[in-house]
Scaffold this active site. Structure first.
Site, PDB file in Angstrom:
ATOM      1  N   SER A 244       0.836  -1.195   0.000  1.00  0.00           N
ATOM      2  CA  SER A 244       0.000   0.000   0.000  1.00  0.00           C
ATOM      3  C   SER A 244       0.874   1.249   0.000  1.00  0.00           C
ATOM      4  CB  SER A 244      -0.968  -0.056   1.168  1.00  0.00           C
ATOM      5  OG  SER A 244      -2.001   0.876   1.005  1.00  0.00           O
ATOM      6  N   GLU A 372      -9.625  -3.912  -4.277  1.00  0.00           N
ATOM      7  CA  GLU A 372      -8.863  -2.884  -3.575  1.00  0.00           C
ATOM      8  C   GLU A 372      -9.732  -1.749  -3.044  1.00  0.00           C
ATOM      9  OE1 GLU A 372      -5.816  -2.801  -2.703  1.00  0.00           O
ATOM     10  OE2 GLU A 372      -4.713  -4.226  -3.945  1.00  0.00           O
ATOM     11  N   HIS A 482      -8.382  -4.799   0.236  1.00  0.00           N
ATOM     12  CA  HIS A 482      -7.053  -4.203   0.311  1.00  0.00           C
ATOM     13  C   HIS A 482      -6.321  -4.669   1.564  1.00  0.00           C
ATOM     14  CE1 HIS A 482      -3.990  -1.070  -0.201  1.00  0.00           C
ATOM     15  NE2 HIS A 482      -4.123  -0.813   1.097  1.00  0.00           N
TER      16      HIS A 482
END
Length: 560
Positions: A244, A372, A482
C-alpha cells in the site's frame, strides 16, 4: 494505504480491525534476556534478543532525532554509535494520524454491523514520539558477519498517515527463509508520517523539505548499506518491499533521482501500490492543507509560518495534523498527507517520470488484491444515486475537470452491481445502489490502473512479474479487500516464499510456486492466488481494459 495496519484515510480503523477477521495480529514485544546476542556498530554495542532460531535487534536509531530545530527538515544520518544500546524492544512509533467514519455513513452501515463485526476501530499500542527514526534488524541466530545473506527491507503502509513496526512480524519471514534453506535478513524502518512527514504547501516547496517521509526511507537504505555487513548481510543483495503506502514508497524510491538507485537496492516488490498520479505540492488543494495547519496552530501571523510550525509544542502541531480531516471533509483515498511533486524527490508527476524512463533498472514484482476499493468505499455509502456518485468522484479526485470530461470513466463503470466490486459476486454485497460502483472506480484508480500502467511501460525493458490476490473472496461486503494479501505474506504463505525466493535469486519462482513467467505486453500473465483446492493459477491481465485506460488517461491529465 496500509499494512494490515490502517490504510488510507477511509480505512484506518477499519483495516486494523479487518485483520481480526482472519487473525493476523497478536505479535508481542519480545522480552529482554539477561544475556543475549550483541552486534558492534562503530564504537557502539547493541544488545539484542533471540528466540529458538531468530535474533532481533530492535529500535536502532538511524538518524539524528528530527525534533526541535530539526523538525520539518531533511533527515540527518546518525552520529557514529558509541556506548551500549538496549535493542531488545521496539523503538517509539512515529506520530499516528487519527480518523473516523462520517456519521452519515455509519447510519447507512447500521444494518450491516453484524457482517462488519470487528471492523470498527483500532488504535496504536506503542509509544509515539517525534524521535521515531529507528529500524529493526532480524536475522537467523548465529549468523556470522561474513555470511553475506540477502536483505529484505520492509516499508509499512498506513496511508502515509500511520503505520508501526510492531504490526508486522519480520521473524515470520526469517523463519520461513530458514525452513527453505535460503536464509535472509529482514530490516524494517519507521519514517515520518502525516504533517510531520508529508506536509504540503508552497512554503514547504521553497524550503526544499517536501516528502520528508520518503527522504527518511532513503536515509534508512543508506544505513543498510553502511551497517548491514556487521549483521552478516550483503549490501549488494538488498531488495525493498512494501504494501500500500509502503508499495507506493517502494515505487517512489525507484523513480526518484532519475532512476539512479545509488546502489541502495537491487530489486523491488510492491503489494498494492505503484507510481501513482500525484499533483504538485503547492497546488491549490495542497496549499489549503498547509494553510489550515497554519491557521489551526496560531501561526497565521508569523513572519515565517514554516519556522513557526517547527517551534510549536509537539501536541499543538500533532492536534492540528489529526484535525486536518473533519467529518465534513472526509475524502477517502485523496489524502491530505501524501507524496507530491516537490521539485526534489519528484521533479514531475511520478507517472510522467515513468513515461520519461526515469525508473530504476532492477527486477520487480507488483500485484494487487481483486477488491482494492471496497474498504475505502464504506465512508461514502450515503451516496445512492448516479449523480451523487459521479459528483463525489469528480469533486474528490478530479476537481479541475468537469463531469463531461469524466464521461468515459462513468460509462466504463456503471452502477450495475453485478459488474462492481467485490467483483464476480453478482448482486451480493450491495450496501447501497452505488457502493460497488464507487468501490470499483476507487480501487482501479489508485491501485489496479497504476499497476498496469507501470507494467506496460517497463515490462519489456526489465524483468517483471505480476500477481493478483483473489483470496478471502467470501469476506462479507469487502471481498478480496485491500491488504488481505498480507495475511499470506506474514502468514507465512506462498507470498512469503515468493519474497524469500526473490531476495535470494531476483526471481520469485521456487518449489512451492507454479511456473510463473515474466510479465510482458504480449503476454501479460498474472500469478493469481485463489481460495480452494487449487490455490495458484495463471491468468491474463486483461480485465476492465476500457475502464483502466480511461482512468490512466484522465490521471495523466489531472494527477491527484
Amino acid at each position: 494505504m496500509g499494512s494490515l495496519t490502517r490504510t488510507a484515510h477511509a480505512g484506518f480503523g477499519l483495516l486494523l480491525a479487518a485483520a481480526a477477521i482472519v487473525g493476523v495480529f497478536g505479535h508481542s514485544v519480545p522480552h529482554a534476556r539477561s544475556s543475549g546476542p550483541t552486534v558492534q556498530l562503530d564504537q557502539g554495542t547493541f544488545l539484542g534478543n533471540a528466540t529458538a532460531n531468530v535474533t532481533q535487534f530492535l529500535g536502532i536509531p538511524y538518524a539524528i532525532p528530527p525534533v526541535d530545530t530539526l523538525r520539518l527538515t531533511i533527515p540527518r544520518a546518525n552520529l557514529p554509535y558509541n556506548g551500549t544500546f538496549n535493542a531488545t524492544a521496539f523503538g517509539p512509533s512515529c506520530p499516528q494520524q487519527t480518523s473516523s467514519i462520517p456519521a452519515t455513513s455509519l447510519a447507512v452501515l447500521a444494518p450491516f454491523l453484524g457482517e462488519l463485526s470487528g471492523l470498527t476501530g483500532g488504535s496504536s499500542t506503542n509509544v509515539q514520539s517525534e524521535d521515531c527514526l529507528n529500524l529493526d534488524v532480524i536475522l537467523p541466530n548465529d549468523t556470522p558477519s561474513e555470511a553475506k545473506l540477502p536483505v529484505v527491507v520492509w516499508i509499512y503502509g498506513g496511508g502515509f498517515e500511520d503505520g508501526e513496526l510492531l504490526n508486522d512480524d519480520g521473524g515470520v519471514i526469517v523463519q520461513r527463509s530458514i525452513d527453505l534453506g535460503t536464509p535472509v535478513i529482514y530490516v524494517a524502518m519507521n519514517y515520518r508520517l502525516s504533517a510531520f512527514g508529508f506536509l504540503p504547501g508552497q512554503e514547504v516547496k521553497e524550503a526544499g523539505v517536501g516528502n520528508l517521509g520518503l527522504q527518511d526511507q532513503r536515509l534508512a537504505l543508506r544505513w543498510v548499506q553502511k551497517y548491514i555487513g556487521a549483521f552478516g548481510g550483503d549490501p549488494d543483495r538488498v531488495i525493498i518491499w512494501g504494501e500500500s503506502a509502503g508499495a507506493i514508497s517502494v515505487a517512489s524510491q525507484m523513480i526518484t533521482n532519475g532512476g539512479d538507485t545509488e546502489g541502495l537496492f537491487h530489486g523491488a516488490i510492491m503489494e498494492s501500490g505503484s507510481p501513482t498520479p500525484s499533483g504538485d505540492i503547492a497546488d491549490e488543494e495542497s496549499q489549503a492543507v498547509y494553510d489550515s495547519i497554519v491557521d489551526a496552530t496560531g501561526c497565521t501571523g508569523a513572519e515565517d509560518t514554516l519556522q513557526c510550525l517547527r517551534e510549536l509544542p509537539f501536541s499543538v502541531l500533532n492536534d492540528a495534523s489529526n484535525n486536518t480531516f473533519g467529518i465534513d471533509s472526509f475524502s477517502s483515498l485523496n489524502l491530505a498527507f501524501q507524496p507530491r511533486v516537490d521539485g526534489i524527490f519528484f521533479t514531475e508527476d511520478p507517472q510522467q517520470l515513468v513515461l520519461d524512463g526515469q525508473v530504476a533498472d532492477v527486477p520487480f514484482i507488483t500485484g494487487d488484491c481483486s477488491d482494492e476499493g471496497t474498504l475505502f468505499s464504506l465512508s461514502s455509502v450515503n451516496l445512492t444515486t448516479d449523480a451523487e456518485a459521479e459528483a463525489y468522484i469528480q469533486s474528490t479526485y478530479f476537481s479541475t475537470l468537469s463531469l463531461d470530461d469524466l464521461a468515459s470513466v462513468f460509462q466504463a463503470y456503471p452502477s450495475d452491481p453485478t459488474v462492481g466490486s467485490p467483483f464476480d459476486t453478482g448482486s451480493a454485497n450491495v450496501i447501497t445502489p452505488q457502493f460497488k460502483r464507487i468501490a470499483a472506480i476507487q480501487g482501479d484508480l489508485v491501485f489496479q490502473a497504476p499497476r498496469r500502467f507501470f507494467l506496460q511501460q517497463r515490462s519489456d525493458k526489465q524483468k517483471t512479474w505480476a500477481f493478483l490476490s483473489d483470496r478471502l473472496k467470501s469476506t462479507p461486503l469487502l471481498g478480496s479487500f485491500h491488504s488481505s494479501d498480507l495475511l499470506n505474506a506474514y502468514g507465512p504463505g506462498d507470498l512469503t516464499d515468493v519474497i524469500v525466493n526473490f531476495a535470494n535469486n531476483l526471481d520469485p519462482n521456487g518449489p512451492t510456486i507454479i511456473e510463473w513467467p515474466n510479465y510482458s505486453t504480449d503476454a501479460p500473465t498474472l500469478l493469481t492466488l485463489l481460495d480452494g483446492a487449487v490455490p495458484q493459477t495463471l491468468t491474463n491481465d486483461t480485465f476492465r481494459v476500457d475502464g483502466m485506460a480511461a482512468l490512466t488517461n484522465i490521471s495523466l491529465i489531472a494527477p491527484i
